[in-house]
Design a protein around this motif. Sequence first.
Motif, PDB file in Angstrom:
ATOM      1  N   PHE A 208     -18.938 -35.265   6.735  1.00 21.10           N
ATOM      2  CA  PHE A 208     -19.305 -36.708   7.293  1.00 21.10           C
ATOM      3  C   PHE A 208     -20.429 -37.135   7.191  1.00 21.10           C
ATOM      4  O   PHE A 208     -21.647 -36.539   7.808  1.00 21.10           O
ATOM      5  CB  PHE A 208     -18.999 -36.635   8.994  1.00 21.10           C
ATOM      6  N   THR A 209     -21.091 -37.795   5.973  1.00 24.98           N
ATOM      7  CA  THR A 209     -22.461 -38.062   5.742  1.00 24.98           C
ATOM      8  C   THR A 209     -22.777 -39.145   6.440  1.00 24.98           C
ATOM      9  O   THR A 209     -22.197 -40.398   6.346  1.00 24.98           O
ATOM     10  CB  THR A 209     -22.730 -38.024   4.318  1.00 24.98           C
ATOM     11  N   LEU A 210     -23.933 -39.066   7.188  1.00 29.29           N
ATOM     12  CA  LEU A 210     -24.130 -40.194   8.052  1.00 29.29           C
ATOM     13  C   LEU A 210     -25.495 -40.692   7.619  1.00 29.29           C
ATOM     14  O   LEU A 210     -26.672 -40.108   7.593  1.00 29.29           O
ATOM     15  CB  LEU A 210     -24.413 -39.701   9.499  1.00 29.29           C
ATOM     16  N   LYS A 211     -25.671 -42.127   7.297  1.00 27.40           N
ATOM     17  CA  LYS A 211     -26.849 -42.825   6.864  1.00 27.40           C
ATOM     18  C   LYS A 211     -27.418 -43.548   8.156  1.00 27.40           C
ATOM     19  O   LYS A 211     -26.877 -44.610   8.787  1.00 27.40           O
ATOM     20  CB  LYS A 211     -26.653 -44.027   5.959  1.00 27.40           C
ATOM     21  N   TYR A 235     -28.883 -35.822  17.402  1.00 25.12           N
ATOM     22  CA  TYR A 235     -28.399 -35.250  16.270  1.00 25.12           C
ATOM     23  C   TYR A 235     -27.703 -33.879  16.196  1.00 25.12           C
ATOM     24  O   TYR A 235     -26.806 -33.555  15.529  1.00 25.12           O
ATOM     25  CB  TYR A 235     -29.449 -35.570  15.050  1.00 25.12           C
ATOM     26  N   ALA A 236     -28.596 -32.988  16.718  1.00 23.95           N
ATOM     27  CA  ALA A 236     -28.235 -31.733  16.985  1.00 23.95           C
ATOM     28  C   ALA A 236     -26.686 -31.403  17.726  1.00 23.95           C
ATOM     29  O   ALA A 236     -25.973 -30.735  17.257  1.00 23.95           O
ATOM     30  CB  ALA A 236     -28.984 -30.744  17.611  1.00 23.95           C
ATOM     31  N   GLU A 237     -26.717 -32.327  18.632  1.00 28.27           N
ATOM     32  CA  GLU A 237     -25.493 -32.320  19.516  1.00 28.27           C
ATOM     33  C   GLU A 237     -24.201 -32.823  18.480  1.00 28.27           C
ATOM     34  O   GLU A 237     -23.169 -32.426  18.657  1.00 28.27           O
ATOM     35  CB  GLU A 237     -25.723 -33.118  20.601  1.00 28.27           C
ATOM     36  N   LEU A 238     -24.606 -33.722  17.690  1.00 23.87           N
ATOM     37  CA  LEU A 238     -23.482 -34.384  17.004  1.00 23.87           C
ATOM     38  C   LEU A 238     -22.817 -33.287  15.766  1.00 23.87           C
ATOM     39  O   LEU A 238     -21.819 -33.136  15.386  1.00 23.87           O
ATOM     40  CB  LEU A 238     -23.848 -35.561  16.258  1.00 23.87           C
ATOM     41  N   SER A 239     -24.179 -32.729  15.366  1.00 19.66           N
ATOM     42  CA  SER A 239     -23.850 -31.609  14.360  1.00 19.66           C
ATOM     43  C   SER A 239     -22.849 -30.463  15.022  1.00 19.66           C
ATOM     44  O   SER A 239     -22.152 -30.046  14.216  1.00 19.66           O
ATOM     45  CB  SER A 239     -25.165 -31.022  13.715  1.00 19.66           C
ATOM     46  N   LEU A 249     -21.689 -32.448   9.384  1.00 19.62           N
ATOM     47  CA  LEU A 249     -22.538 -33.681   9.389  1.00 19.62           C
ATOM     48  C   LEU A 249     -23.501 -33.586   8.520  1.00 19.62           C
ATOM     49  O   LEU A 249     -24.475 -32.356   8.339  1.00 19.62           O
ATOM     50  CB  LEU A 249     -23.100 -33.898  10.723  1.00 19.62           C
ATOM     51  N   VAL A 250     -23.471 -34.452   7.409  1.00 20.00           N
ATOM     52  CA  VAL A 250     -24.501 -34.339   6.172  1.00 20.00           C
ATOM     53  C   VAL A 250     -25.538 -35.383   6.355  1.00 20.00           C
ATOM     54  O   VAL A 250     -25.309 -36.599   6.033  1.00 20.00           O
ATOM     55  CB  VAL A 250     -23.414 -34.493   5.016  1.00 20.00           C
ATOM     56  N   PRO A 251     -26.667 -34.982   6.466  1.00 17.33           N
ATOM     57  CA  PRO A 251     -27.779 -36.046   6.366  1.00 17.33           C
ATOM     58  C   PRO A 251     -27.857 -36.588   4.957  1.00 17.33           C
ATOM     59  O   PRO A 251     -27.686 -36.317   4.047  1.00 17.33           O
ATOM     60  CB  PRO A 251     -28.966 -35.148   6.673  1.00 17.33           C
ATOM     61  N   MET A 300     -33.030 -31.805   8.774  1.00 18.47           N
ATOM     62  CA  MET A 300     -32.315 -30.677   8.855  1.00 18.47           C
ATOM     63  C   MET A 300     -32.533 -29.439  10.004  1.00 18.47           C
ATOM     64  O   MET A 300     -31.937 -28.958  10.074  1.00 18.47           O
ATOM     65  CB  MET A 300     -33.086 -29.817   7.324  1.00 18.47           C
ATOM     66  N   GLU A 301     -33.684 -29.640  10.490  1.00 15.61           N
ATOM     67  CA  GLU A 301     -33.932 -29.049  11.598  1.00 15.61           C
ATOM     68  C   GLU A 301     -32.895 -29.359  12.784  1.00 15.61           C
ATOM     69  O   GLU A 301     -32.740 -28.385  13.813  1.00 15.61           O
ATOM     70  CB  GLU A 301     -35.568 -29.342  12.246  1.00 15.61           C
ATOM     71  N   ALA A 302     -32.369 -30.506  12.943  1.00 13.83           N
ATOM     72  CA  ALA A 302     -31.615 -31.047  13.908  1.00 13.83           C
ATOM     73  C   ALA A 302     -30.168 -30.875  13.632  1.00 13.83           C
ATOM     74  O   ALA A 302     -29.173 -30.904  14.207  1.00 13.83           O
ATOM     75  CB  ALA A 302     -31.612 -32.552  14.170  1.00 13.83           C
ATOM     76  N   ASN A 303     -29.988 -30.361  12.387  1.00 10.23           N
ATOM     77  CA  ASN A 303     -29.006 -30.070  11.688  1.00 10.23           C
ATOM     78  C   ASN A 303     -28.696 -28.636  11.252  1.00 10.23           C
ATOM     79  O   ASN A 303     -28.113 -28.347  10.115  1.00 10.23           O
ATOM     80  CB  ASN A 303     -28.662 -31.064  10.320  1.00 10.23           C
ATOM     81  N   LYS A 304     -28.973 -27.666  12.034  1.00  8.35           N
ATOM     82  CA  LYS A 304     -29.197 -26.153  11.854  1.00  8.35           C
ATOM     83  C   LYS A 304     -27.749 -25.648  11.140  1.00  8.35           C
ATOM     84  O   LYS A 304     -26.702 -26.096  11.884  1.00  8.35           O
ATOM     85  CB  LYS A 304     -29.555 -25.561  12.904  1.00  8.35           C
ATOM     86  N   GLY A 305     -27.717 -24.979  10.233  1.00  7.52           N
ATOM     87  CA  GLY A 305     -26.539 -24.495   9.787  1.00  7.52           C
ATOM     88  C   GLY A 305     -25.813 -25.261   8.780  1.00  7.52           C
ATOM     89  O   GLY A 305     -24.645 -24.857   8.233  1.00  7.52           O
ATOM     90  N   GLY A 306     -26.492 -26.462   8.351  1.00  6.77           N
ATOM     91  CA  GLY A 306     -25.793 -27.428   7.476  1.00  6.77           C
ATOM     92  C   GLY A 306     -25.858 -26.701   6.062  1.00  6.77           C
ATOM     93  O   GLY A 306     -26.748 -26.142   5.568  1.00  6.77           O
ATOM     94  N   LYS A 307     -24.690 -26.975   5.381  1.00  4.25           N
ATOM     95  CA  LYS A 307     -24.826 -26.670   3.861  1.00  4.25           C
ATOM     96  C   LYS A 307     -25.296 -27.669   2.759  1.00  4.25           C
ATOM     97  O   LYS A 307     -25.877 -27.515   1.992  1.00  4.25           O
ATOM     98  CB  LYS A 307     -23.451 -26.115   3.249  1.00  4.25           C
ATOM     99  N   TYR A 308     -25.099 -29.088   3.165  1.00  2.42           N
ATOM    100  CA  TYR A 308     -25.297 -30.052   1.999  1.00  2.42           C
ATOM    101  C   TYR A 308     -26.262 -30.976   2.595  1.00  2.42           C
ATOM    102  O   TYR A 308     -26.450 -31.201   3.878  1.00  2.42           O
ATOM    103  CB  TYR A 308     -23.910 -30.843   1.790  1.00  2.42           C
ATOM    104  N   LEU A 309     -26.792 -31.753   1.692  1.00  2.00           N
ATOM    105  CA  LEU A 309     -27.805 -33.046   2.003  1.00  2.00           C
ATOM    106  C   LEU A 309     -27.254 -34.113   0.943  1.00  2.00           C
ATOM    107  O   LEU A 309     -27.113 -33.397  -0.186  1.00  2.00           O
ATOM    108  CB  LEU A 309     -29.282 -32.869   1.796  1.00  2.00           C
TER     109      LEU A 309
END
Length: 771
Positions: A208-211, A235-239, A249-251, A300-309
């Motif tokens: 789910f990429t979020l602009k 953002y971290a909560e959403l992630s 959740l993809v930044p 990315m800091e708020a999206n810890k553990g994410g794989k994609y951007l």
Amino acid sequence: MRTAYLLLLVLFNSLLAPAANPQDKVASALAPGAGLLPVPQKVAFIHERNLLDDSWSISTPANISSTHPAVLSLTAELKERFGVRLKNRRGGTGRSIQLAIKPGAVAIGPTTDTNRTALKQQAYNIKLERGRILITANDAPGLFYGVQTLVQLLQRENGKTFFTGGEIVDWPDMDLRMIYWDNAHHLEKLDEMKRAIRQASYYKINAFTLKLEGHFRFKTAKSIVEPYAYTAADYAELSEYAKAHYVELVPWIDGPAHITFILKHPEYKHLRAFSNSNYEFDVMNPDSDKLLLGMFDELMEANKGGKYLLFSTDEAYYIGKSPAEKKRAEELGGNGKLLAEYITRIANELHAKGRKVIIWAEYPLAVNDINSIPSHIINGVYNKDWAPKIKAHGMRQLIYTSTQGVEPHFPNYHKLPAKKPAPVNRAVVLTDDEEQQGELAKGRVGEVLNGITTTIAAGNADLMGVIVAAWGDAGLNPETFWLGYAAGAAAGWNNKGMTAQDLSNRFYNSFYGRNNVNMDRVYQLLSTQADFWDKSWGWQLSNWRTPIFGNSYKIYDTPRLAKDQTLPLLPVSGSNLSFDNTWNNNNKARLEAAEKYLQENNELMQLLNENIHQVDYQHYNLQVLHSVALLCRQNLNMLLDLKRVNNLLDISSQLASANPAAAVTLVDQVLDRARCIRDQRNEVLQSITTTWYQGRHPRVAEANGRKFVNQVDDVKDHQPVRTIDMSYLIYRQLKYPLGKWADDVLKARNQFAKTHDLPLRSDRLDWEKYF
């Protein structure tokens, strides 16, 4: 609020056509598996229907905790959708839904994606037996997906819940099934975003990429933060919420183009490629890189553990053309090479921080520039001519498709009539950007399915998934996108033997429940209603908007006037009430079409009313669809009211000499009708605003100590940024000079009345007043 809303609907629709026959429901609504989306790879049903009730339980082994996402999802969905309340227990006997994770237990068949390890993790098997349902998966994601399939399979009848016996074996064809959510010009409340993520997971969408643009509280770029914005904690909560539903959740950040949200601020004007344009970064300025990477770091800091951007590199039209960039572009061998260098520089930094970077590989890149880009980058937009070169370079690819492009208010899910709904002024030529997705031969779902299936069949790319986009640039409510989101993701999971109509019908059954009434007709009518809303007005060059810097082909020598929609001006009575009555005849095709579409709008309103009362789920979604229908209806009523106004002025002119008092009375009716047009417009805007603000933060000039910088994109100039509030939905009406026309009519009326010793009138029409 919902009760009051329903009462209003009842009153409104009592004036419309009689209720549709219950036989109009989709014939396959009660067929086993009619609501399964995506369609599983292997399904075998038997003629056996079994009851599921509170006497059942959920049985889990020691390696599946009571807080496992699959257990929580199953418990919640059974309770919320079917009123079935099951307790979780360890092992034992009795009627139960048994969950099991056994690595290697579910074999998968042939797949497009070569990353079969990732696909096996999502595979599952469901055995549906009398007194037992067994869901077995190789890994946790597969177990979660098996639960979603079971929930879609259940049927509620006469207060009881049933399932059909049989077996399902399922796995995805491609690993990544991503949707793009555009929050650039509005912002959902946090709970609403969670609802959207949960809904996405129901359709096995796993990215789910979020602009957000300025809707994130950047510490490194405080000036760009909008009045309402997510905190890093939000953002971290959403992630984390997304992870719990096997969604990443993809930044998303744009660059070097589409960054007016940054460059419109005085603090960042020095980063512009051209000092007189807010569209594109100067890629030779190190501060541009520093700012962009700093913003990515915060996400990315708020999206810890994410794989994609997703580093959105599309439409960088002017790279290499500015004085600061020309020399480097020439040294490298072209503008495309300069863009490749910029992409490489940014992507390598992000890749070094553990992320896989998705870009749009497109103009001004050329096929020969592909080798200048690192192979660790993922290309998010498939190009059949470039694909072999990209594959040979070792880059993986996504299939880009879209459930909406530039159409306003509602996507063109259905093929539109071959005959144009009304004449449109073509004296003002639209740009390539405005026409890029104007005609859709198969409708959105058909185009999505065709694009995915033909790309897979070509076999010339290392495909890893699909991304289904929907652009909020035109101001649509995201609730209108779900059919395309679900259908596109479903085709990424399994596209064998699918048709657009089958995918659509399955969506209606799974999304709204099996009691939906003729939803395909609802979507067809909304498609044509929204199209007529757009096509019923012509275009003119506008002095109200910021001149446009350039298009995809070139920078204009002098910024050119933008365009606005308008209608032919109504004639004004003379001082003796003489009148040119040619307006109705000149607009005959437009007005006849409006009559036709008003009748269809009656049908649409009736169907929406029935569905709001009868469907099992998605009542808010239907309120949004109703608001779109209201907006289209108001436009139709306005057109036909202008016709009535013209007729009244014509009759008034004929009566002027014989019966001056009657003639003045008719002119008064004209002025009253103009006021009614304004009031009805404002009521509709207020209704839509109330409905849409249930799930989103308001669009305001100032809040939370922050001010909105009101400056449009000087290349794209999207509709929602033309106003700070929701009035962008009636922007063209506000600019239509009916207020000046009413003043001129009032002046002529009073001159005539004075001549004939009749009372004068002083009230003016404040046409641009809406709240």
